[in-house]
Structure formats: structure tokens, C-alpha cells
Enzyme design. Structure first.
Site, PDB file in Angstrom:
ATOM      1  N   TYR A 136       0.828  -1.191   0.000  1.00 40.10           N
ATOM      2  CA  TYR A 136       0.000   0.000   0.000  1.00 40.10           C
ATOM      3  C   TYR A 136       0.866   1.245   0.000  1.00 40.10           C
ATOM      4  O   TYR A 136       1.930   1.279   0.631  1.00 40.10           O
ATOM      5  CB  TYR A 136      -0.872   0.073   1.267  1.00 40.10           C
ATOM      6  CG  TYR A 136      -2.010  -0.904   1.319  1.00 40.10           C
ATOM      7  CD1 TYR A 136      -3.204  -0.641   0.663  1.00 40.10           C
ATOM      8  CD2 TYR A 136      -1.902  -2.076   2.050  1.00 40.10           C
ATOM      9  CE1 TYR A 136      -4.262  -1.528   0.730  1.00 40.10           C
ATOM     10  CE2 TYR A 136      -2.957  -2.977   2.121  1.00 40.10           C
ATOM     11  CZ  TYR A 136      -4.135  -2.686   1.455  1.00 40.10           C
ATOM     12  OH  TYR A 136      -5.170  -3.575   1.513  1.00 40.10           O
ATOM     13  N   TYR A 175       0.069  -9.745   0.683  1.00 41.35           N
ATOM     14  CA  TYR A 175       1.064  -9.096   1.555  1.00 41.35           C
ATOM     15  C   TYR A 175       1.088  -9.764   2.929  1.00 41.35           C
ATOM     16  O   TYR A 175       0.101 -10.327   3.374  1.00 41.35           O
ATOM     17  CB  TYR A 175       0.799  -7.586   1.683  1.00 41.35           C
ATOM     18  CG  TYR A 175      -0.543  -7.193   2.239  1.00 41.35           C
ATOM     19  CD1 TYR A 175      -0.786  -7.188   3.603  1.00 41.35           C
ATOM     20  CD2 TYR A 175      -1.563  -6.770   1.395  1.00 41.35           C
ATOM     21  CE1 TYR A 175      -2.013  -6.799   4.111  1.00 41.35           C
ATOM     22  CE2 TYR A 175      -2.785  -6.378   1.889  1.00 41.35           C
ATOM     23  CZ  TYR A 175      -3.008  -6.398   3.257  1.00 41.35           C
ATOM     24  OH  TYR A 175      -4.227  -6.024   3.747  1.00 41.35           O
ATOM     25  N   ARG A 185      -2.081 -11.974   3.733  1.00 44.08           N
ATOM     26  CA  ARG A 185      -3.437 -11.682   3.283  1.00 44.08           C
ATOM     27  C   ARG A 185      -3.591 -12.116   1.824  1.00 44.08           C
ATOM     28  O   ARG A 185      -2.759 -11.780   0.980  1.00 44.08           O
ATOM     29  CB  ARG A 185      -3.732 -10.166   3.347  1.00 44.08           C
ATOM     30  CG  ARG A 185      -3.782  -9.510   4.725  1.00 44.08           C
ATOM     31  CD  ARG A 185      -4.892  -9.994   5.632  1.00 44.08           C
ATOM     32  NE  ARG A 185      -6.104 -10.475   5.015  1.00 44.08           N
ATOM     33  CZ  ARG A 185      -7.115  -9.729   4.552  1.00 44.08           C
ATOM     34  NH1 ARG A 185      -7.057  -8.421   4.657  1.00 44.08           N
ATOM     35  NH2 ARG A 185      -8.180 -10.267   4.015  1.00 44.08           N
ATOM     36  N   HIS A 188      -6.666  -8.810  -2.419  1.00 38.15           N
ATOM     37  CA  HIS A 188      -8.044  -8.329  -2.259  1.00 38.15           C
ATOM     38  C   HIS A 188      -8.125  -6.855  -2.617  1.00 38.15           C
ATOM     39  O   HIS A 188      -7.116  -6.141  -2.620  1.00 38.15           O
ATOM     40  CB  HIS A 188      -8.542  -8.544  -0.830  1.00 38.15           C
ATOM     41  CG  HIS A 188      -7.683  -7.872   0.195  1.00 38.15           C
ATOM     42  ND1 HIS A 188      -6.553  -8.461   0.725  1.00 38.15           N
ATOM     43  CD2 HIS A 188      -7.754  -6.644   0.772  1.00 38.15           C
ATOM     44  CE1 HIS A 188      -5.988  -7.646   1.588  1.00 38.15           C
ATOM     45  NE2 HIS A 188      -6.683  -6.513   1.635  1.00 38.15           N
ATOM     46  N   HIS A 190     -10.396  -3.536  -1.329  1.00 37.11           N
ATOM     47  CA  HIS A 190     -11.364  -3.030  -0.359  1.00 37.11           C
ATOM     48  C   HIS A 190     -12.440  -2.230  -1.087  1.00 37.11           C
ATOM     49  O   HIS A 190     -12.130  -1.424  -1.977  1.00 37.11           O
ATOM     50  CB  HIS A 190     -10.670  -2.109   0.657  1.00 37.11           C
ATOM     51  CG  HIS A 190      -9.677  -2.824   1.521  1.00 37.11           C
ATOM     52  ND1 HIS A 190      -9.988  -3.299   2.774  1.00 37.11           N
ATOM     53  CD2 HIS A 190      -8.384  -3.155   1.301  1.00 37.11           C
ATOM     54  CE1 HIS A 190      -8.923  -3.891   3.298  1.00 37.11           C
ATOM     55  NE2 HIS A 190      -7.927  -3.809   2.420  1.00 37.11           N
TER      56      HIS A 190
HETATM   57 FE   LIG Z   1      -5.983  -4.798   2.669  1.00 43.50          FE
END
Ligand SMILES: [Fe+2]
Length: 276
Positions: A136, A175, A185, A188, A190
Site C-alpha cells: 500500500y 502481503y 493476506r 483483495h 477493499h
Molecule cells: Fe488490505
């Protein structure tokens, strides 16, 4: 979430009177509005606020029973989102910088629907995601995957009259995070849905089919019902795939009813819990 915060028969408590501008007041101030109630979703659709396998919910979930706060005109008539708030390229995460981002270009599209399958127009759909390397663009995300100077990872769109939305982006990466040993994770995106009022916000995560990381992900598995979990997984859509350009994925969001999309508490994991 509803296309209109007020049902046709919305009314106020009988001990109030209607003021000159249509607001209802008591001697002590504005009266709470009586809002429509909907049948609760089937058991197991939404993740419980306390999901011990998802470690941070232990300290984040409320320790006392929730109280329903009365709602007034302020809560149900704002923020009046409209097309003017969405920029021309807000839906295209691959065209927000000088160059194109790295990664597999994808189209993600679908519809926002109510419990009867009717489209919900004018819903602000916002997404955020990692870049193709799983990172991110956020101050608290510092694990050693590269940032992409051509990718911010945020987009938004307004549903049209048929409840449709469409994004162009790159496929996000998996990640690591520190929830448990060797925790990763699944990839995905969000999603946040905003209706026509501050109280009409719903948040969920969209996953990709056949992700090998589902088995160990406590966020995905915090939704108890297997069929509900599968409603968070998009499907590959060859009709949306564009030759020599991008793969297509379809993902509908259902606001209520037996086919409801699982939605999460707004206070959720990332990016603050990513591995360093
Ligand atoms: Fe996330």
C-alpha cells in the site's frame, strides 16, 4: 443502504409536531426519525465484531452491548453525494500518473443491488488496494516490497441508473501481516459503498477466485457461512475481458436479504498491521 433515506411512509413519533420547514421537533429539540427496519441477514453472513483468530479484534471489539443512537435529519440527509464529486479518471487507477503502473491490468465491474435484485443507482463506490507487489502507498506500510510511482491504489465511481460500476486497475498482490506465524493476506480490493446519507456506509473486501491463501486468512474466514464467504469472491468474466488489453472480473454487491454481501466493521485491519 437504500437509494432514499426516507421511505414513502417515513414519519416521526406521534408526540412531535412538524415545524415550518418540515423538521419535527419536541419541546426539547428535534425528534429522532423513525426509519425503516429491515430483516436481519441470515446467521453467519457478517463477521462477528470479536473474531479471536483475527487478533486485533480482541482489543478492538466493543466490550459492552451496542446502543442504537437516534437519527436526525443531519444523519439521513447528508452528505448529498453526486456525480460532480467524481472525477473523470477516478475509476481508472492505471491513468492517475505519468506512466502506467506495473502489473496485470484488470477491469472490475458489477452492480449494487437490493434484496430484490433491483439496481441501486447513485451509490458512491470507493476502492483501495495494494499495488501489484502487495504494498500500500501508506505511511504505515513498510514491508520490503517496492512502491510503484505510477500507482496510488485508490479509486471511486458512482453507480449508474442500472446500479453498475466499473474500475480499471491492476491486480493487487498478497502481503504479509503480523497476525500469526507466516501470515499473508490473500489478494483483495477493499470496497466502500456510500448511499445518500452518512449512516449509509458499508465496507467489504473483494477476493479473487481460487486464492491459495484463503485457508490461513482469519479476515476472510471471520465470515462464518461458507456461501457468504464465496459472495466476497469475484468471478472471472470473459465478456469483460478486453482482447490484448485487460482481464475482466465481475463482482456484484447485494445490500440486504439472503444473498447479502458480507460487510465488515469500519474499523478493520490494514494498513497499520502490515509486517515491517
Ligand atoms: Fe488490505
Amino acid at each position: 443502504m437504500s437509494t432514499s433515506p426516507f421511505p414513502a411512509d417515513a414519519h416521526t413519533d406521534t408526540h412531535t409536531h412538524t415545524g415550518a420547514r418540515g423538521t419535527s421537533r419536541t419541546a426539547d429539540g428535534p425528534a429522532a426519525l423513525r426509519l425503516p427496519r429491515y430483516a436481519p441477514p441470515p446467521e453467519g453472513t457478517h463477521p462477528p465484531l470479536l473474531s479471536p483468530g483475527y487478533r486485533s479484534t480482541v482489543v478492538r471489539s466493543p466490550g459492552r452491548p451496542l446502543e442504537v443512537l437516534p437519527q436526525y435529519l443531519t444523519e439521513v440527509t447528508g452528505p448529498l453525494l453526486g456525480p460532480g464529486r467524481v472525477g473523470e479518471l477516478d475509476h481508472d487507477l492505471t491513468r492517475q500518473h505519468e506512466g502506467e503502473p506495473q502489473g496485470q491490468r484488470i477491469v472490475v465491474h458489477g452492480r449494487v443491488l437490493d434484496e430484490s435484485g433491483r439496481p441501486v443507482p447513485d451509490t458512491l463506490v470507493e476502492i483501495w488496494q495494494t499495488n501489484a507487489g502487495g504494498r500500500y502507498r501508506h505511511v504505515r506500510d513498510s514491508w520490503p516490497a517496492p512502491l510503484d510511482p505510477n500507482f496510488t491504489g485508490a479509486g471511486r465511481a458512482l453507480t449508474d441508473a442500472e446500479g453498475r460500476y466499473r474500475f480499471v486497475t491492476v491486480r493487487p498482490g498478497a502481503y504479509p501481516w503480523r497476525n500469526h506465524d507466516n501470515a499473508w493476506r490473500p489478494a483483495h480490493i477493499h470496497f466502500s459503498l456510500f448511499g445518500r446519507a452518512f449512516t449509509q456506509r458499508l465496507i467489504t473486501q473483494m477476493y479473487f477466485p481460487d486464492d491459495p491463501l484463503f485457508f490461513q486468512d482469519p479476515v476472510f474466514n471471520s465470515v462464518p457461512d461458507e456461501r457468504a464467504r464465496q459472495r466476497m469472491v469475484c468471478r472471472y468474466d470473459h465478456t469483460a475481458t478486453q482482447p490484448e488489453w485487460a482481464l475482466g472480473f465481475a463482482y456484484d454487491l447485494v445490500l440486504r436479504g439472503p444473498e447479502q454481501t458480507p460487510f465488515e466493521d469500519e474499523e478493520h485491519e490494514e494498513p497499520e498491521e502490515h509486517g515491517a
